[in-house]
Write a protein that holds these residues in place. Structure first.
Motif, PDB file in Angstrom:
ATOM      1  N   LEU A  75       0.863  -1.238   0.120  1.00 15.48           N
ATOM      2  CA  LEU A  75       0.121   0.098   0.203  1.00 15.48           C
ATOM      3  C   LEU A  75       0.805   1.103   0.038  1.00 15.48           C
ATOM      4  O   LEU A  75       1.449   1.420   0.953  1.00 15.48           O
ATOM      5  CB  LEU A  75      -1.003  -0.076   1.248  1.00 15.48           C
ATOM      6  CG  LEU A  75      -1.857  -0.885   1.478  1.00 15.48           C
ATOM      7  CD1 LEU A  75      -1.316  -2.243   2.355  1.00 15.48           C
ATOM      8  CD2 LEU A  75      -3.184  -0.549   1.978  1.00 15.48           C
ATOM      9  N   MET A  76       0.806   2.067  -1.010  1.00 18.15           N
ATOM     10  CA  MET A  76       1.401   3.506  -0.996  1.00 18.15           C
ATOM     11  C   MET A  76       0.289   4.238  -0.469  1.00 18.15           C
ATOM     12  O   MET A  76      -0.574   4.671  -1.196  1.00 18.15           O
ATOM     13  CB  MET A  76       1.970   3.670  -2.465  1.00 18.15           C
ATOM     14  CG  MET A  76       3.216   2.538  -2.643  1.00 18.15           C
ATOM     15  SD  MET A  76       3.268   2.252  -4.687  1.00 18.15           S
ATOM     16  CE  MET A  76       2.166   0.806  -4.568  1.00 18.15           C
ATOM     17  N   ARG A  77       0.646   4.819   0.789  1.00 15.55           N
ATOM     18  CA  ARG A  77      -0.364   5.568   1.389  1.00 15.55           C
ATOM     19  C   ARG A  77       0.032   6.966   1.180  1.00 15.55           C
ATOM     20  O   ARG A  77       0.865   7.801   1.187  1.00 15.55           O
ATOM     21  CB  ARG A  77      -0.329   5.342   2.837  1.00 15.55           C
ATOM     22  CG  ARG A  77      -0.849   3.836   3.050  1.00 15.55           C
ATOM     23  CD  ARG A  77      -0.522   3.703   4.540  1.00 15.55           C
ATOM     24  NE  ARG A  77      -1.196   4.667   5.394  1.00 15.55           N
ATOM     25  CZ  ARG A  77      -0.727   4.894   6.742  1.00 15.55           C
ATOM     26  NH1 ARG A  77       0.429   4.109   7.264  1.00 15.55           N
ATOM     27  NH2 ARG A  77      -1.438   5.794   7.388  1.00 15.55           N
ATOM     28  N   ARG A  78      -1.410   7.865   0.939  1.00 12.12           N
ATOM     29  CA  ARG A  78      -0.978   9.180   1.181  1.00 12.12           C
ATOM     30  C   ARG A  78      -0.729   9.525   2.445  1.00 12.12           C
ATOM     31  O   ARG A  78      -1.215   9.053   3.356  1.00 12.12           O
ATOM     32  CB  ARG A  78      -2.645   9.868   0.426  1.00 12.12           C
ATOM     33  CG  ARG A  78      -3.659   9.889   1.614  1.00 12.12           C
ATOM     34  CD  ARG A  78      -3.677  10.725   2.634  1.00 12.12           C
ATOM     35  NE  ARG A  78      -4.810  10.611   3.494  1.00 12.12           N
ATOM     36  CZ  ARG A  78      -4.579  10.079   4.704  1.00 12.12           C
ATOM     37  NH1 ARG A  78      -3.586   9.468   5.218  1.00 12.12           N
ATOM     38  NH2 ARG A  78      -5.728   9.931   5.257  1.00 12.12           N
ATOM     39  N   ALA A  79       0.048  10.691   2.433  1.00 15.58           N
ATOM     40  CA  ALA A  79       0.722  11.083   3.915  1.00 15.58           C
ATOM     41  C   ALA A  79      -0.244  11.868   4.772  1.00 15.58           C
ATOM     42  O   ALA A  79      -0.310  11.786   5.998  1.00 15.58           O
ATOM     43  CB  ALA A  79       2.009  12.006   3.527  1.00 15.58           C
ATOM     44  N   ALA A  80      -1.189  12.762   4.190  1.00 16.14           N
ATOM     45  CA  ALA A  80      -1.998  13.542   4.845  1.00 16.14           C
ATOM     46  C   ALA A  80      -3.411  13.734   3.768  1.00 16.14           C
ATOM     47  O   ALA A  80      -3.026  13.446   2.654  1.00 16.14           O
ATOM     48  CB  ALA A  80      -1.450  14.770   4.938  1.00 16.14           C
ATOM     49  N   ASP A  81      -4.459  14.186   4.358  1.00 10.23           N
ATOM     50  CA  ASP A  81      -5.498  14.729   3.746  1.00 10.23           C
ATOM     51  C   ASP A  81      -5.290  15.937   3.230  1.00 10.23           C
ATOM     52  O   ASP A  81      -4.414  16.892   3.550  1.00 10.23           O
ATOM     53  CB  ASP A  81      -7.083  14.846   4.321  1.00 10.23           C
ATOM     54  CG  ASP A  81      -7.258  13.188   4.772  1.00 10.23           C
ATOM     55  OD1 ASP A  81      -6.909  12.264   3.758  1.00 10.23           O
ATOM     56  OD2 ASP A  81      -8.176  12.959   5.652  1.00 10.23           O
ATOM     57  N   ASN A  97      -6.623  18.781   3.119  1.00  8.16           N
ATOM     58  CA  ASN A  97      -6.797  20.087   3.977  1.00  8.16           C
ATOM     59  C   ASN A  97      -5.633  19.950   5.239  1.00  8.16           C
ATOM     60  O   ASN A  97      -6.001  20.901   6.180  1.00  8.16           O
ATOM     61  CB  ASN A  97      -8.326  19.991   4.473  1.00  8.16           C
ATOM     62  CG  ASN A  97      -8.484  19.046   5.529  1.00  8.16           C
ATOM     63  OD1 ASN A  97      -7.644  18.024   5.534  1.00  8.16           O
ATOM     64  ND2 ASN A  97      -9.690  18.981   6.134  1.00  8.16           N
ATOM     65  N   ASP A  98      -4.923  19.088   5.257  1.00  9.69           N
ATOM     66  CA  ASP A  98      -4.171  18.787   6.612  1.00  9.69           C
ATOM     67  C   ASP A  98      -2.738  19.562   6.158  1.00  9.69           C
ATOM     68  O   ASP A  98      -2.054  19.346   5.315  1.00  9.69           O
ATOM     69  CB  ASP A  98      -3.927  17.545   6.703  1.00  9.69           C
ATOM     70  CG  ASP A  98      -3.288  17.064   7.984  1.00  9.69           C
ATOM     71  OD1 ASP A  98      -2.448  18.076   8.445  1.00  9.69           O
ATOM     72  OD2 ASP A  98      -3.208  15.752   8.442  1.00  9.69           O
ATOM     73  N   ILE A  99      -2.479  20.849   7.014  1.00  9.55           N
ATOM     74  CA  ILE A  99      -1.099  21.354   7.045  1.00  9.55           C
ATOM     75  C   ILE A  99      -0.120  20.848   7.787  1.00  9.55           C
ATOM     76  O   ILE A  99       0.857  21.553   8.003  1.00  9.55           O
ATOM     77  CB  ILE A  99      -1.403  22.878   6.948  1.00  9.55           C
ATOM     78  CG1 ILE A  99      -1.983  23.292   8.401  1.00  9.55           C
ATOM     79  CG2 ILE A  99      -2.172  23.419   5.786  1.00  9.55           C
ATOM     80  CD1 ILE A  99      -2.112  24.674   8.494  1.00  9.55           C
ATOM     81  N   LYS A 100      -0.484  19.781   8.747  1.00 13.36           N
ATOM     82  CA  LYS A 100       0.532  19.541   9.819  1.00 13.36           C
ATOM     83  C   LYS A 100       1.289  18.136   9.566  1.00 13.36           C
ATOM     84  O   LYS A 100       2.338  18.159  10.354  1.00 13.36           O
ATOM     85  CB  LYS A 100      -0.442  19.320  11.073  1.00 13.36           C
ATOM     86  CG  LYS A 100      -1.057  20.266  11.671  1.00 13.36           C
ATOM     87  CD  LYS A 100      -1.794  20.118  13.004  1.00 13.36           C
ATOM     88  CE  LYS A 100      -2.993  20.803  13.340  1.00 13.36           C
ATOM     89  NZ  LYS A 100      -3.965  20.448  13.693  1.00 13.36           N
ATOM     90  N   THR A 101       0.993  17.341   8.592  1.00 11.82           N
ATOM     91  CA  THR A 101       1.572  16.149   8.374  1.00 11.82           C
ATOM     92  C   THR A 101       2.591  16.227   7.150  1.00 11.82           C
ATOM     93  O   THR A 101       2.431  16.451   6.198  1.00 11.82           O
ATOM     94  CB  THR A 101       0.433  15.079   8.253  1.00 11.82           C
ATOM     95  OG1 THR A 101      -0.623  15.396   9.197  1.00 11.82           O
ATOM     96  CG2 THR A 101       0.906  13.729   8.537  1.00 11.82           C
ATOM     97  N   GLY A 102       3.642  15.342   7.506  1.00  6.61           N
ATOM     98  CA  GLY A 102       4.575  15.212   6.331  1.00  6.61           C
ATOM     99  C   GLY A 102       4.564  13.468   5.900  1.00  6.61           C
ATOM    100  O   GLY A 102       3.642  13.051   6.367  1.00  6.61           O
ATOM    101  N   PRO A 103       5.328  13.155   4.958  1.00  8.49           N
ATOM    102  CA  PRO A 103       6.393  14.028   4.420  1.00  8.49           C
ATOM    103  C   PRO A 103       6.279  14.780   3.351  1.00  8.49           C
ATOM    104  O   PRO A 103       5.208  14.477   2.449  1.00  8.49           O
ATOM    105  CB  PRO A 103       7.473  12.739   4.110  1.00  8.49           C
ATOM    106  CG  PRO A 103       6.503  11.897   3.617  1.00  8.49           C
ATOM    107  CD  PRO A 103       5.223  11.808   4.484  1.00  8.49           C
ATOM    108  N   ILE A 104       6.939  15.956   3.083  1.00  4.19           N
ATOM    109  CA  ILE A 104       6.878  16.402   1.978  1.00  4.19           C
ATOM    110  C   ILE A 104       7.785  16.072   0.767  1.00  4.19           C
ATOM    111  O   ILE A 104       7.512  16.069  -0.247  1.00  4.19           O
ATOM    112  CB  ILE A 104       7.162  18.129   2.452  1.00  4.19           C
ATOM    113  CG1 ILE A 104       6.136  18.821   3.157  1.00  4.19           C
ATOM    114  CG2 ILE A 104       7.570  18.881   1.012  1.00  4.19           C
ATOM    115  CD1 ILE A 104       6.596  20.190   3.785  1.00  4.19           C
TER     116      ILE A 104
END
Ligand code: NAD
Length: 337
Positions: free
Chosen positions: A166-172, A174-181
């Motif tokens: 599973l290659m998971r999205r790091a954040a939704d 609208n989410d400005i708190k989670t990485g990785p960038i």
């Protein structure tokens, strides 16, 4: 009479379930719970949802922002037949006691453990087992996506084993708190990721192991599946099975859908609310039988695939509809799937 549904936790999942419930003719939203006054609270009110707060202490905050509040969660529970708990994971135990006290049925989301309710739900795989239940958990976006393909394959051909990356999205989005960038994170570093055991909470007999990688994207998850079937199947057989499923959308790279970005653009072009893609997006031209084993790719829109499952779970638990296939059809029709 319409079933009365409360939403506790009006975030990414909660607001979508509220709109999906409102689109049905046999259920209605009696109120949604927000912790803080925000643009989401204002929009909820504009849509006609009565706003409630978790406790009396929260009311003052809303007053200061000039947003009307209809009462507290406990007052809302007294008006509801069932509550959709879409609060962040791990608040389950505390709220379970409260829902029990008010005699309200409840549905949690994938952030909670299976043990909280002892029953995990997927519309196609176990609708019947949800009939009349007081508590249930709709499994996570990834698990919902996996069960939607594994259940029909197992029924038709028997799944000897499934190995999934599973290659998971790091954040939704609208989410400005989670990485990785700018990184890929093997997560967890050692097998298995929780998704395999989570599939087993619904399909206990499937031999499945999953690995997961967090990727720097917010759009969708991408699954690479490798499945050994018990009976021989051709690529066309697999396509036929998926074509018949109510929540699988077959797409093709030949149609210029080659990525999660284009899959999301497709949903937006279809005019879906919030650009949501409620179905699994399976690449038809990725379906391959190689050395006797099945391989394919699918993309999962994490923000929305569990939404129709929540609607079906309401119908099952309140026994509004005893037949799962009929509920799925009704939900899909109302949403435009
Ligand atoms: P979110 O953070 O977007 O929304 C949660 C909402 O609950 C927020 O509005 C927050 O203010 C509110 N809240 C926080 N604490 C609360 C409390 N004590 N009482 C009432 N409300 C409270 O979260 P989400 O992404 O919608 O996730 C909700 C659940 O759905 C989690 O179990 C999550 O694991 C699951 N889920 C999320 C996704 C996803 O991709 N976002 C997909 C499938 C399942």
């Amino acid at each position: 009479m319409k079933a009365k549904v409360a939403i506790n936790g009006y975030g990414t999942i909660g607001k979508r379930v509220a709109d999906a419930v409102s689109a049905q003719d046999d259920m209605e939203i009696v109120g949604v719970v927000k912790t803080k006054p925000s643009f989401e609270a204002r929009i909820a009110q504009e849509k006609g949802y009565d706003l409630y707060v978790p406790a009396k202490e929260n009311i003052e905050l809303f007053k200061k922002s000039k947003i009307d509040v209809s009462g507290t969660l406990e007052e809302l529970l007294d008006k509801a037949d069932i509550v959709i708990d879409a609060t962040p994971g791990d608040t389950g135990e505390e709220y379970k006691k409260l829902y029990g006290k008010h005699g309200v049925k409840a549905i949690w989301q994938g952030g909670e453990e299976h043990e909280l309710t002892g029953f995990s739900f997927n519309s196609e795989a176990n609708y019947h087992d949800a009939l009349g239940r007081d508590f249930a958990r709709v499994v996570s976006c990834n698990t919902t996506g996996l069960v939607r393909v594994l259940y029909p394959l197992d029924k038709a051909y028997g799944v000897r084993k499934a190995r999934v990356t599973l290659m998971r999205r790091a954040a939704d989005p609208n989410d400005i708190k989670t990485g990785p960038i700018n990184a890929l994170i093997p997560d967890p570093i050692k097998l298995p990721s929780h998704h395999g055991p989570d599939v087993n909470s619904i399909l206990p007999d499937i031999d499945i192991t999953t690995m997961a990688v967090k990727t720097s994207t917010t759009l969708m998850h991408l699954h690479a599946l490798n499945i050994e079937l018990k009976k021989t199947a051709s690529e066309d057989d697999i396509i036929k099975i998926f074509e018949e499923r109510p929540r699988i959308r077959l797409v093709s790279s030949k149609d210029r859908i080659k990525s999660t970005a284009e899959a999301m653009e497709f949903a937006r072009d279809m005019g879906r609310p919030r650009g949501d893609m409620w179905e699994n997006v399976v690449w038809k031209d990725s379906i391959a039988i190689n050395k006797g084993e099945l391989y394919f790719f699918q993309a999962i829109h994490q923000e929305s695939d569990v939404v129709p499952e929540n609607v079906d779970a309401i119908r099952a638990m309140l026994e509004i509809e005893k037949d799962g296939a009929r509920s799925i059809k009704k939900t899909n029709k109302a949403l435009g799937i």
